[in-house]
Scaffold this active site. Structure first.
Site, PDB file in Angstrom:
ATOM      1  N   ARG A  18       0.833  -1.192   0.000  1.00 28.44           N
ATOM      2  CA  ARG A  18       0.000   0.000   0.000  1.00 28.44           C
ATOM      3  C   ARG A  18       0.869   1.242   0.000  1.00 28.44           C
ATOM      4  O   ARG A  18       1.856   1.305   0.736  1.00 28.44           O
ATOM      5  CB  ARG A  18      -0.888  -0.011   1.247  1.00 28.44           C
ATOM      6  CG  ARG A  18      -2.099   0.852   1.157  1.00 28.44           C
ATOM      7  CD  ARG A  18      -3.070   0.590   2.287  1.00 28.44           C
ATOM      8  NE  ARG A  18      -2.842  -0.654   3.010  1.00 28.44           N
ATOM      9  CZ  ARG A  18      -2.578  -0.694   4.307  1.00 28.44           C
ATOM     10  NH1 ARG A  18      -2.448   0.410   5.009  1.00 28.44           N
ATOM     11  NH2 ARG A  18      -2.419  -1.855   4.905  1.00 28.44           N
ATOM     12  N   SER A 106      -8.323  -0.091  -0.956  1.00 28.61           N
ATOM     13  CA  SER A 106      -9.294  -0.400   0.083  1.00 28.61           C
ATOM     14  C   SER A 106     -10.018   0.873   0.533  1.00 28.61           C
ATOM     15  O   SER A 106     -10.629   1.558  -0.268  1.00 28.61           O
ATOM     16  CB  SER A 106      -8.615  -1.118   1.252  1.00 28.61           C
ATOM     17  OG  SER A 106      -9.570  -1.554   2.190  1.00 28.61           O
ATOM     18  N   HIS A 107      -9.893   1.233   1.831  1.00 23.18           N
ATOM     19  CA  HIS A 107     -10.602   2.396   2.353  1.00 23.18           C
ATOM     20  C   HIS A 107      -9.663   3.583   2.559  1.00 23.18           C
ATOM     21  O   HIS A 107     -10.038   4.562   3.197  1.00 23.18           O
ATOM     22  CB  HIS A 107     -11.277   2.041   3.683  1.00 23.18           C
ATOM     23  CG  HIS A 107     -10.309   1.585   4.724  1.00 23.18           C
ATOM     24  ND1 HIS A 107      -9.808   0.305   4.751  1.00 23.18           N
ATOM     25  CD2 HIS A 107      -9.719   2.235   5.755  1.00 23.18           C
ATOM     26  CE1 HIS A 107      -8.964   0.201   5.759  1.00 23.18           C
ATOM     27  NE2 HIS A 107      -8.891   1.358   6.388  1.00 23.18           N
ATOM     28  N   LYS A 116      -3.535  -6.543  -2.986  1.00 20.22           N
ATOM     29  CA  LYS A 116      -3.813  -7.668  -2.096  1.00 20.22           C
ATOM     30  C   LYS A 116      -3.566  -8.936  -2.903  1.00 20.22           C
ATOM     31  O   LYS A 116      -4.133  -9.097  -3.996  1.00 20.22           O
ATOM     32  CB  LYS A 116      -5.255  -7.615  -1.582  1.00 20.22           C
ATOM     33  CG  LYS A 116      -5.533  -6.446  -0.640  1.00 20.22           C
ATOM     34  CD  LYS A 116      -6.965  -6.468  -0.117  1.00 20.22           C
ATOM     35  CE  LYS A 116      -7.202  -5.321   0.868  1.00 20.22           C
ATOM     36  NZ  LYS A 116      -8.608  -5.288   1.356  1.00 20.22           N
ATOM     37  N   ASP A 241     -17.173  -0.991   2.316  1.00 21.23           N
ATOM     38  CA  ASP A 241     -15.927  -0.225   2.263  1.00 21.23           C
ATOM     39  C   ASP A 241     -15.453  -0.107   0.811  1.00 21.23           C
ATOM     40  O   ASP A 241     -16.115  -0.577  -0.117  1.00 21.23           O
ATOM     41  CB  ASP A 241     -14.872  -0.835   3.187  1.00 21.23           C
ATOM     42  CG  ASP A 241     -14.201  -2.065   2.615  1.00 21.23           C
ATOM     43  OD1 ASP A 241     -14.845  -2.782   1.832  1.00 21.23           O
ATOM     44  OD2 ASP A 241     -13.033  -2.322   2.951  1.00 21.23           O
ATOM     45  N   ASP A 243     -13.318  -1.450  -1.173  1.00 18.41           N
ATOM     46  CA  ASP A 243     -13.142  -2.564  -2.106  1.00 18.41           C
ATOM     47  C   ASP A 243     -14.115  -3.711  -1.849  1.00 18.41           C
ATOM     48  O   ASP A 243     -13.977  -4.790  -2.417  1.00 18.41           O
ATOM     49  CB  ASP A 243     -11.688  -3.071  -2.097  1.00 18.41           C
ATOM     50  CG  ASP A 243     -11.273  -3.738  -0.788  1.00 18.41           C
ATOM     51  OD1 ASP A 243     -11.857  -3.400   0.258  1.00 18.41           O
ATOM     52  OD2 ASP A 243     -10.357  -4.573  -0.828  1.00 18.41           O
ATOM     53  N   ASP A 245     -14.930  -5.658   0.751  1.00 17.10           N
ATOM     54  CA  ASP A 245     -14.724  -6.854   1.570  1.00 17.10           C
ATOM     55  C   ASP A 245     -15.176  -6.672   3.018  1.00 17.10           C
ATOM     56  O   ASP A 245     -15.073  -7.592   3.818  1.00 17.10           O
ATOM     57  CB  ASP A 245     -13.278  -7.371   1.498  1.00 17.10           C
ATOM     58  CG  ASP A 245     -12.231  -6.360   1.963  1.00 17.10           C
ATOM     59  OD1 ASP A 245     -12.607  -5.302   2.497  1.00 17.10           O
ATOM     60  OD2 ASP A 245     -11.031  -6.629   1.778  1.00 17.10           O
ATOM     61  N   ARG A 246     -15.702  -5.471   3.354  1.00 19.40           N
ATOM     62  CA  ARG A 246     -16.200  -5.244   4.715  1.00 19.40           C
ATOM     63  C   ARG A 246     -17.612  -4.652   4.659  1.00 19.40           C
ATOM     64  O   ARG A 246     -17.951  -3.933   3.733  1.00 19.40           O
ATOM     65  CB  ARG A 246     -15.274  -4.285   5.480  1.00 19.40           C
ATOM     66  CG  ARG A 246     -13.912  -4.899   5.768  1.00 19.40           C
ATOM     67  CD  ARG A 246     -13.090  -4.020   6.694  1.00 19.40           C
ATOM     68  NE  ARG A 246     -12.752  -2.738   6.100  1.00 19.40           N
ATOM     69  CZ  ARG A 246     -12.980  -1.557   6.683  1.00 19.40           C
ATOM     70  NH1 ARG A 246     -13.564  -1.487   7.856  1.00 19.40           N
ATOM     71  NH2 ARG A 246     -12.615  -0.454   6.070  1.00 19.40           N
ATOM     72  N   MET A 325     -13.351  -7.550  14.272  1.00 13.34           N
ATOM     73  CA  MET A 325     -13.987  -6.288  14.628  1.00 13.34           C
ATOM     74  C   MET A 325     -13.958  -5.277  13.479  1.00 13.34           C
ATOM     75  O   MET A 325     -14.840  -4.438  13.363  1.00 13.34           O
ATOM     76  CB  MET A 325     -13.264  -5.716  15.861  1.00 13.34           C
ATOM     77  CG  MET A 325     -13.908  -4.488  16.459  1.00 13.34           C
ATOM     78  SD  MET A 325     -15.543  -4.833  17.105  1.00 13.34           S
ATOM     79  CE  MET A 325     -16.235  -3.184  17.118  1.00 13.34           C
ATOM     80  N   HIS A 328     -14.324  -7.577   8.534  1.00 15.28           N
ATOM     81  CA  HIS A 328     -14.071  -8.736   7.672  1.00 15.28           C
ATOM     82  C   HIS A 328     -14.771  -9.949   8.274  1.00 15.28           C
ATOM     83  O   HIS A 328     -14.522 -10.302   9.426  1.00 15.28           O
ATOM     84  CB  HIS A 328     -12.571  -9.027   7.571  1.00 15.28           C
ATOM     85  CG  HIS A 328     -11.775  -7.961   6.883  1.00 15.28           C
ATOM     86  ND1 HIS A 328     -11.635  -7.917   5.516  1.00 15.28           N
ATOM     87  CD2 HIS A 328     -11.075  -6.914   7.360  1.00 15.28           C
ATOM     88  CE1 HIS A 328     -10.871  -6.875   5.184  1.00 15.28           C
ATOM     89  NE2 HIS A 328     -10.523  -6.254   6.287  1.00 15.28           N
TER      90      HIS A 328
END
Length: 462
Positions: A18, A106-107, A116, A241, A243, A245-246, A325, A328
């Site tokens: 990243r 991602s975020h 990833k 989020d 991408d 995944d959350r 938490m 994910h």
């Protein structure tokens, strides 16, 4: 890369790569990374890799250069286009490559991007990423024979697979907020396909994120969704989020149902079909998760934070479900065991559609009085050293159990406290929970005293 001084060593993180575009990450770097991954693929007996990308402005160029490098390294590439990260994982499983890369920030803020990576069925993390860093920095060679390029539509089979798996007991009215992230390319069609009446918020992919940041872990980013659910006839709201995944969840009254509470609901459901099985949760989750898993006949297993680490533990134990938490959630029962906010949202609606009042079901889930994640900012290298001293020297009188698998977590009869070093930024992450406000304050005071004894000048965030 020709100039080693410019090689972005710091972009190689614990769970992914990243950095800021174009200073750390650019097309030249992406091509070199492709070559490095090709060399790693050959060593693992992998011949073909999937590549997908999020909606960031820099993602098409990075994804193109990455695939160029892979092919120059002798690996075949399958381009699945602009899709959420879970669809890259889905492609790796269903196209039988077991290997792929999601080009995504991602975020993170718009100027960031990242990678990833999955190889041979395993998500790359930790030492595997550091090893890859050294291989890429050394300048991998091209292959004598170049790989081939193909383009595959993965959205159609993904939707067919989810819609074939999940059936709602009744139609539902929901609001979805994609925050202009790449989940917008899938979510509206998915939830309408399930039979939902969908109110869309920011469901156009836009890499500048003009409305709010696509991170449902921050309550401010859920304000628009809460207003929408409260002012319409929507039953609940789902947020994704950057991408996909959350998942974030809000109720009719505006309550945010944090992922550890969601996990209780998923665990109860899964354990009806998988009695006695293990349910994995990370060290940041509420004590109520373990209690409720036991009450539902399952075996709770606390593990380290990090989607790659949780996935590895899921594969090792054969558990049907895991969650952390951060949002994910990993369903192995009926699914593939990777984190997918879209599929998780569909599973949530399957459960909630059995009840006339979904918000009441969600709000009845047990919860303590808790803090959000608090961050003690320090200099590079200091957080791990402080947490190690806390593990070795800290005194937590009255704690029923001390966990040291990831930082230090002290569980009491009426709450818990956690201090762990982040694997992505130089901070100590802290979280506290109590059954009452008084218990919460007591546990915070214990941690405050122990931290200040070891780091008297620390500017504690609590």
């Amino acid at each position: 890369m020709s100039d080693q001084a410019k090689f972005p060593h710091a972009a190689f993180k614990a769970y992914d790569i990243r950095g800021v575009v174009p200073t750390a990450l650019n097309a030249d770097f992406a091509r070199q990374l492709g070559l490095g991954l090709a060399a790693r693929a050959h060593a693992c007996g992998v011949t073909t890799m999937v590549v997908g990308r999020d909606g960031r402005l820099s993602s098409p160029e990075l994804a193109g250069a990455l695939q160029q490098g892979m092919r120059e390294g002798g690996i075949n590439t399958i381009d699945v286009g602009e899709v959420p990260t879970p669809l890259v994982y889905f492609a790796a499983y269903t196209l039988k490559t077991g290997s792929g890369v999601a080009v995504t920030g991602s975020h993170n803020p718009p100027e960031y991007n990242g990678f990833k990576m999955m190889m041979g069925g395993q998500t790359l993390h930790g030492d595997a990423i550091l090893g890859l860093r050294d291989e890429v920095a050394a300048g991998p060679a091209t292959a004598a024979t170049a790989g081939t390029a193909s383009v595959v539509d993965i959205l159609t089979p993904y939707l067919a697979r989810v819609l074939g798996d999940i059936k709602l007991s009744r139609p539902m009215k929901i609001a979805i907020d994609c925050g202009n992230g790449v989940a917008a390319a899938v979510a509206p069609a998915l939830f309408r396909g399930l039979g939902c009446e969908v109110t869309e918020l920011f469901c156009t992919v836009d890499g500048t994120f003009p409305n709010h940041h696509p991170d449902p872990a921050d309550p401010h980013n859920l304000e628009d969704l809460i207003r929408c659910v409260q002012s319409t006839d929507c039953e609940i709201g789902l947020a994704f989020d950057g991408d996909g995944d959350r998942l974030g969840v809000v109720t009719k009254s505006g309550q945010i149902i944090w992922p550890d509470r969601q996990l209780i609901l998923y665990a109860r459901d899964v354990l009806q079909r998988c009695p006695g099985e293990t349910i994995i949760y990370d060290v940041k989750c509420s004590r109520h998760v373990a209690e409720q898993v036991r009450a539902a006949g399952g075996k709770p297993l606390m593990w380290q934070t990090g989607h790659s680490l949780i996935k590895a533990k899921l594969a090792e134990t054969g558990a049907p479900l895991a969650g952390e938490m951060s949002g994910h959630v990993f369903f192995k029962e009926r699914w593939f065991g990777f984190d997918d906010g879209l599929y998780t949202g569909a599973r949530l609606l399957e459960i909630l559609s059995r009840d006339a009042n979904p918000s009441a079901v969600l709000e009845a889930l047990p919860q303590g009085v808790s803090t959000p994640e608090l961050k003690l900012e320090m200099r590079e290298g200091e957080p791990h050293a402080l947490v190690k001293r806390l593990q070795d020297e800290g005194v937590f009188t009255g704690a029923q159990e001390i966990f040291k698998i990831d930082g230090l977590r002290a569980d009491y009869a009426d709450g818990f406290g956690l201090a762990r070093a982040s694997n992505t930024t130089p901070v100590v992450v802290l979280r506290f929970e109590g059954d009452t406000p008084e218990a919460l304050e007591r546990i915070k005071a214990v941690f405050r005293a122990q931290l200040l004894a070891l780091a008297p000048s620390a500017q504690l965030p609590f």
